[in-house]
Design an enzyme around this catalytic site. Structure first.
Site, PDB file in Angstrom:
ATOM      1  N   ASN A   7       0.876  -1.167   0.000  1.00 19.09           N
ATOM      2  CA  ASN A   7       0.000   0.000   0.000  1.00 19.09           C
ATOM      3  C   ASN A   7       0.915   1.219   0.000  1.00 19.09           C
ATOM      4  O   ASN A   7       1.484   1.585   1.027  1.00 19.09           O
ATOM      5  CB  ASN A   7      -0.919   0.003   1.220  1.00 19.09           C
ATOM      6  CG  ASN A   7      -1.887   1.172   1.228  1.00 19.09           C
ATOM      7  OD1 ASN A   7      -1.541   2.292   0.878  1.00 19.09           O
ATOM      8  ND2 ASN A   7      -3.122   0.905   1.640  1.00 19.09           N
ATOM      9  N   GLU A  42      -3.749   1.956  -3.234  1.00 19.88           N
ATOM     10  CA  GLU A  42      -3.863   3.372  -2.877  1.00 19.88           C
ATOM     11  C   GLU A  42      -2.846   4.227  -3.630  1.00 19.88           C
ATOM     12  O   GLU A  42      -2.096   4.994  -3.024  1.00 19.88           O
ATOM     13  CB  GLU A  42      -3.703   3.568  -1.363  1.00 19.88           C
ATOM     14  CG  GLU A  42      -5.019   3.557  -0.617  1.00 19.88           C
ATOM     15  CD  GLU A  42      -4.941   4.195   0.762  1.00 19.88           C
ATOM     16  OE1 GLU A  42      -5.585   5.240   0.954  1.00 19.88           O
ATOM     17  OE2 GLU A  42      -4.258   3.651   1.628  1.00 19.88           O
ATOM     18  N   TYR A 144      -7.450  -3.612  -3.062  1.00 17.13           N
ATOM     19  CA  TYR A 144      -7.462  -2.681  -1.923  1.00 17.13           C
ATOM     20  C   TYR A 144      -8.861  -2.736  -1.319  1.00 17.13           C
ATOM     21  O   TYR A 144      -9.809  -2.156  -1.839  1.00 17.13           O
ATOM     22  CB  TYR A 144      -7.111  -1.268  -2.386  1.00 17.13           C
ATOM     23  CG  TYR A 144      -7.288  -0.211  -1.332  1.00 17.13           C
ATOM     24  CD1 TYR A 144      -6.753  -0.383  -0.051  1.00 17.13           C
ATOM     25  CD2 TYR A 144      -7.983   0.960  -1.590  1.00 17.13           C
ATOM     26  CE1 TYR A 144      -6.914   0.582   0.923  1.00 17.13           C
ATOM     27  CE2 TYR A 144      -8.145   1.940  -0.624  1.00 17.13           C
ATOM     28  CZ  TYR A 144      -7.608   1.746   0.631  1.00 17.13           C
ATOM     29  OH  TYR A 144      -7.774   2.701   1.607  1.00 17.13           O
ATOM     30  N   ASP A 183      -4.009  -4.918   0.472  1.00 17.20           N
ATOM     31  CA  ASP A 183      -4.377  -4.366   1.772  1.00 17.20           C
ATOM     32  C   ASP A 183      -5.780  -4.880   2.104  1.00 17.20           C
ATOM     33  O   ASP A 183      -6.782  -4.363   1.613  1.00 17.20           O
ATOM     34  CB  ASP A 183      -4.349  -2.834   1.695  1.00 17.20           C
ATOM     35  CG  ASP A 183      -4.708  -2.173   3.014  1.00 17.20           C
ATOM     36  OD1 ASP A 183      -5.012  -2.906   3.982  1.00 17.20           O
ATOM     37  OD2 ASP A 183      -4.702  -0.929   3.078  1.00 17.20           O
ATOM     38  N   ASN A 185      -7.216  -4.732   4.958  1.00 15.26           N
ATOM     39  CA  ASN A 185      -7.845  -3.833   5.937  1.00 15.26           C
ATOM     40  C   ASN A 185      -8.543  -4.607   7.047  1.00 15.26           C
ATOM     41  O   ASN A 185      -9.614  -4.211   7.526  1.00 15.26           O
ATOM     42  CB  ASN A 185      -8.835  -2.887   5.244  1.00 15.26           C
ATOM     43  CG  ASN A 185      -8.254  -1.487   5.065  1.00 15.26           C
ATOM     44  OD1 ASN A 185      -7.580  -0.969   5.948  1.00 15.26           O
ATOM     45  ND2 ASN A 185      -8.491  -0.890   3.909  1.00 15.26           N
ATOM     46  N   ASP A 286       2.668   4.734   4.965  1.00 16.04           N
ATOM     47  CA  ASP A 286       2.338   4.290   6.319  1.00 16.04           C
ATOM     48  C   ASP A 286       2.226   2.770   6.383  1.00 16.04           C
ATOM     49  O   ASP A 286       1.930   2.214   7.450  1.00 16.04           O
ATOM     50  CB  ASP A 286       1.045   4.939   6.809  1.00 16.04           C
ATOM     51  CG  ASP A 286      -0.112   4.712   5.863  1.00 16.04           C
ATOM     52  OD1 ASP A 286       0.125   4.299   4.716  1.00 16.04           O
ATOM     53  OD2 ASP A 286      -1.270   4.957   6.257  1.00 16.04           O
ATOM     54  N   CYS A 486       4.877  17.734  29.551  1.00 14.58           N
ATOM     55  CA  CYS A 486       3.996  16.621  29.906  1.00 14.58           C
ATOM     56  C   CYS A 486       4.272  16.189  31.353  1.00 14.58           C
ATOM     57  O   CYS A 486       5.382  16.375  31.867  1.00 14.58           O
ATOM     58  CB  CYS A 486       4.188  15.453  28.949  1.00 14.58           C
ATOM     59  SG  CYS A 486       5.785  14.633  29.043  1.00 14.58           S
ATOM     60  N   HIS A 489       6.964  12.705  31.647  1.00 15.03           N
ATOM     61  CA  HIS A 489       8.374  12.817  31.274  1.00 15.03           C
ATOM     62  C   HIS A 489       8.957  14.196  31.512  1.00 15.03           C
ATOM     63  O   HIS A 489      10.178  14.375  31.441  1.00 15.03           O
ATOM     64  CB  HIS A 489       8.539  12.467  29.790  1.00 15.03           C
ATOM     65  CG  HIS A 489       7.930  11.167  29.387  1.00 15.03           C
ATOM     66  ND1 HIS A 489       6.729  11.087  28.713  1.00 15.03           N
ATOM     67  CD2 HIS A 489       8.341   9.895  29.586  1.00 15.03           C
ATOM     68  CE1 HIS A 489       6.441   9.821  28.486  1.00 15.03           C
ATOM     69  NE2 HIS A 489       7.388   9.065  29.014  1.00 15.03           N
ATOM     70  N   CYS A 512       1.964  14.657  24.370  1.00 12.42           N
ATOM     71  CA  CYS A 512       3.339  14.231  24.624  1.00 12.42           C
ATOM     72  C   CYS A 512       4.051  13.994  23.297  1.00 12.42           C
ATOM     73  O   CYS A 512       3.491  13.416  22.363  1.00 12.42           O
ATOM     74  CB  CYS A 512       3.343  12.962  25.463  1.00 12.42           C
ATOM     75  SG  CYS A 512       5.000  12.309  25.828  1.00 12.42           S
ATOM     76  N   CYS A 529       2.837   9.519  26.837  1.00 12.30           N
ATOM     77  CA  CYS A 529       1.913   9.488  27.970  1.00 12.30           C
ATOM     78  C   CYS A 529       0.568  10.081  27.550  1.00 12.30           C
ATOM     79  O   CYS A 529       0.393  10.506  26.405  1.00 12.30           O
ATOM     80  CB  CYS A 529       2.498  10.245  29.160  1.00 12.30           C
ATOM     81  SG  CYS A 529       2.763  12.013  28.870  1.00 12.30           S
TER      82      CYS A 529
END
Length: 544
Positions: A7, A42, A144, A183, A185, A286, A486, A489, A512, A529
Site C-alpha cells: 500500500n 492506494e 485494496y 491491503d 484492511n 504508512d 507533559c 516525562h 506528549c 503518555c
C-alpha cells in the site's frame, strides 16, 4: 521469482521520501523492491495526472485501475517486470467493467450479482480497487479492500468481501490456483495487533474475531478456507510483524501497528514457495511491503523431472489490455508531440535563409555593370540587405560621434568649468563661492560646539534604555507561548491540529512528543503518555 504487495499511499508522493528523494526515479525504487510482480494499492492518482515516468518505467510494464468517483482516491496498479506478461487482465471484482473479452468466471456469477448483493455492482467497481491477472500458473488478485472507518458503508464493505470470496471459489472450482494480495484492511489474529484488548474495547465486542471482516478473513484461511497466510506460515510465533502504522501519531518508531497486508495463495501452490517476509526498511508510506519468493524449479513427483516456473507461466496468446499503460493514447507514442513541430526541420529552414541572402548579395556585388546591378535590385524583394560589414558601420558612427564631441568646434568640455585658467569671470565666481562656503562652515562649527556643550548624556542614555524596554515589552506580548511540559516525562509537548469534522475541527492542542505506544508492559515508560491540553487553555484550567 518474487511477488510483492505494498500500500504505497500515493504513487506521486513516494519519491519525496528518503532515499528515493535523492534520485526521483521509479526505476530505482522498483529495483530496490527486487520483485518481478509489484502490486500497489492506494496509488491515489487519476489518469489525467499520470506522468510518463510513472506509467512507462524502464524494464517494467504498468497496469492501472483508477477511481471513477473520487479524484485522488484509492486506485491500484501492477508493475510486471519484463519479459513476463499476463495472459489477460480484468478491472474490478464484479466483471461489469470488462467489455473487451469474454468473462473468465462461472456463468452463474452474473445471477449472483443481482440476487445476493445489496450494492450495485457498478458502484462496487467504481473506486478502482481491483485488478485480476492470469499468469497461466495462477490467477492473481490485487485488491485494496474497503476499510471499516464508516458504519454507513458496512453494506458496501461486506458486499465487496462477498464478491471476492465468490470469485476465488469460482476459479478454484475450475481447477485454477489463485493468489490474493493487497491491503485486506483486517487483522486476523490477536498476535497481528499491537493492542488487541484496546481493539476489543473500542469496537465494543466480546471476542477479537467478532467483527464481520475478521470473521470473513478467518473463514477464508486454512483450516477453515482454501487460502494460506504464507507470511505467518513462515513466522508462526513472531510478534510485532506489523505492516501498517499510524504515522500521524508517530507510531512507526515504536512499532505500534497492525498487520493488515497479506499474500494469500491457494494450498495447491505451497510447494512452489521458499520464503515470505515483510520489508519494514522500505519507507515512503504508512505501510510496508510484504513479499513471497518462489522456487525457480521443483521436482515432479510423477516422472521425477524438474518443472520450471517460467515454463508454467508462459502463455500461448496475450489478450489486448485496456489497463496496460502502453495502450493509453498518451503513452503509446502514436500521438505527435508538440515539440516535434519545433524540431530540427524548422530550425534547418530558418538557418538556410540568411545564407541564401548572403549568396545573392555577393552575386550582386560582383556584377560589373551598373545597369545589371540596378535591374537586379528591382527584381529583389524590398527587404533591405546590408552588404557592408557590421564593423565598418559601427566605426563610422564612432567617428562621427567623436567629431561632434571635439573641442575644436567651439563646444566647451566639462572639465573647463572646474579649471583655474578658464576665464576671469569663472575664477571670480569660484573665489566668491569658496569664501562664502568657508564663512558658513565656520558659523556651523561654532554652533555645533555650543550644542555639544548643552547635551545631557545621562538623560539621552535613559531615553534609549526606556525605548529598548518598551520594545521588549511589546515583543513579549506577541511571542508564542512556550509548549507545556507533559506530566510523566517533563518534556516539551508537540502541538497538533484536530482534522476530524466536528465542533473542534481546526483547533490546536498539545500532546506528549514521544512516539505512540503502550506503556503497560514497559518499565521505562518510554512511549507517549496521556497528557492533553488545548492550546489556549491555561495551566490553571488544565485538569489535574
Amino acid at each position: 521469482m518474487r511477488i510483492l504487495t505494498w500500500n504505497i499511499n500515493g504513487l506521486s508522493t513516494t519519491l519525496h521520501y528518503h532515499p528515493w528523494s535523492e534520485t526521483k526515479s521509479y526505476e530505482n525504487l522498483f529495483n530496490a523492491l527486487e520483485a518481478n510482480i509489484i502490486c500497489l494499492q492506494e496509488i491515489k492518482c487519476q489518469r489525467s495526472r499520470l506522468t510518463r515516468d510513472m506509467a512507462v518505467v524502464p524494464g517494467y510494464d504498468g497496469y492501472f485501475s483508477f477511481s471513477k468517483t473520487k479524484l485522488g482516491y484509492s486506485g491500484v496498479a501492477i508493475y510486471v517486470k519484463q519479459p513476463l506478461q499476463p495472459k489477460w487482465t480484468e478491472e474490478g471484482i464484479t466483471g461489469v467493467l470488462n467489455t473487451s473479452h469474454t468473462p473468465h468466471d462461472d456463468p452463474e456469477f452474473q445471477s449472483f450479482l443481482t440476487t445476493s448483493l445489496s450494492t450495485d455492482p457498478k458502484t462496487l467497481d467504481a473506486e478502482g480497487r481491483c485488478i485480476i491477472m492470469d499468469f497461466n500458473a495462477f490467477i492473481l488478485f490485487n485488491i485494496y479492500f474497503p476499510n471499516d472507518g464508516n458504519e454507513q458503508r458496512i453494506d458496501f464493505k461486506m458486499d465487496y468481501h462477498t464478491c471476492v470470496r465468490r470469485r476465488i471459489d469460482d476459479y478454484l472450482k475450475q481447477g485454477r490456483q489463485v493468489i490474493l494480495v493487497g491491503d485486506i484492511n483486517s487483522v486476523h489474529e490477536e498476535i497481528d495487533h499491537c493492542d488487541p484488548k484496546k481493539s476489543i474495547k473500542d469496537h465494543e465486542i466480546e471476542n477479537f474475531k467478532d467483527l464481520p471482516q475478521r470473521a470473513w478473513l478467518d473463514q477464508l484461511l486454512v483450516p477453515k478456507g482454501p487460502l494460506v497466510d504464507i507470511c505467518r506460515q513462515y513466522h508462526p510465533g513472531r510478534r510485532g510483524m506489523f505492516t501498517c502504522w499510524n504515522t500521524r501519531l508517530n507510531a512507526r518508531p515504536s512499532n505500534y501497528g497492525t498487520r493488515i497486508d497479506y499474500i494469500l495463495p491457494s494450498t495447491g501452490l505451497e510447494k512452489w514457495f521458499k520464503d515470505s517476509n515483510i520489508r519494514p526498511d522500505i519507507m515512503g508510506s504508512d505501510h510496508c511491503p510484504v513479499y513471497v519468493d518462489f522456487h525457480d524449479q521443483i521436482q515432479d513427483t510423477q516422472n521425477e523431472s524438474p518443472v520450471y516456473l517460467k515454463d508454467k507461466m508462459k502463455s500461448d496468446s496475450i489478450e489486448y489490455s485496456l489497463l496496460f499503460a502502453r495502450n493509453f493514447d498518451e503513452f503509446s507514442d502514436k500521438q505527435k508531440k508538440l515539440s516535434s513541430w519545433f524540431g530540427k526541420g524548422s530550425a534547418t529552414t530558418t538557418a538556410t535563409t540568411p545564407s541564401t541572402n548572403a549568396i545573392t548579395a555577393t552575386a550582386i556585388a560582383a556584377s560589373s555593370s551598373p545597369t545589371t546591378m540596378t535591374s537586379m535590385q528591382q527584381q529583389l524583394p524590398q527587404k533591405p540587405i546590408v552588404i557592408s560589414p557590421l564593423t565598418s558601420s559601427i566605426s563610422k558612427k564612432r567617428k562621427a560621434s567623436t567629431q561632434q564631441l571635439s573641442p575644436g568646434k567651439g563646444q566647451k568640455l566639462l572639465k573647463s568649468y572646474f579649471d583655474g585658467g578658464s576665464g576671469n569671470s569663472n575664477s571670480k565666481t569660484k573665489e566668491t563661492c569658496i569664501s562664502s562656503s568657508s564663512t558658513e562652515s565656520t558659523d556651523i562649527s561654532d554652533g555645533s560646539k555650543e550644542e555639544e556643550e548643552d547635551i545631557d548624556m545621562e538623560s539621552l542614555m535613559n531615553e534609549v534604555k526606556e525605548r529598548q524596554d518598551t520594545k521588549q515589552n511589546w515583543s513579549s506580548l506577541f511571542t508564542p507561548r512556550a509548549a507545556p511540559l507533559c506530566r510523566l516525562h517533563q518534556e516539551p509537548c508537540k502541538m497538533m491540529t484536530v482534522t476530524k469534522k466536528g465542533p473542534n475541527q481546526g483547533r490546536k492542542f498539545y500532546v506528549c512528543a514521544r512516539p505512540f505506544g503502550s506503556n503497560e508492559d514497559s518499565t521505562t515508560k518510554e512511549y507517549q503518555c496521556d497528557f492533553f491540553q488545548w492550546k489556549h487553555e491555561s495551566n490553571a484550567m488544565k485538569p489535574k
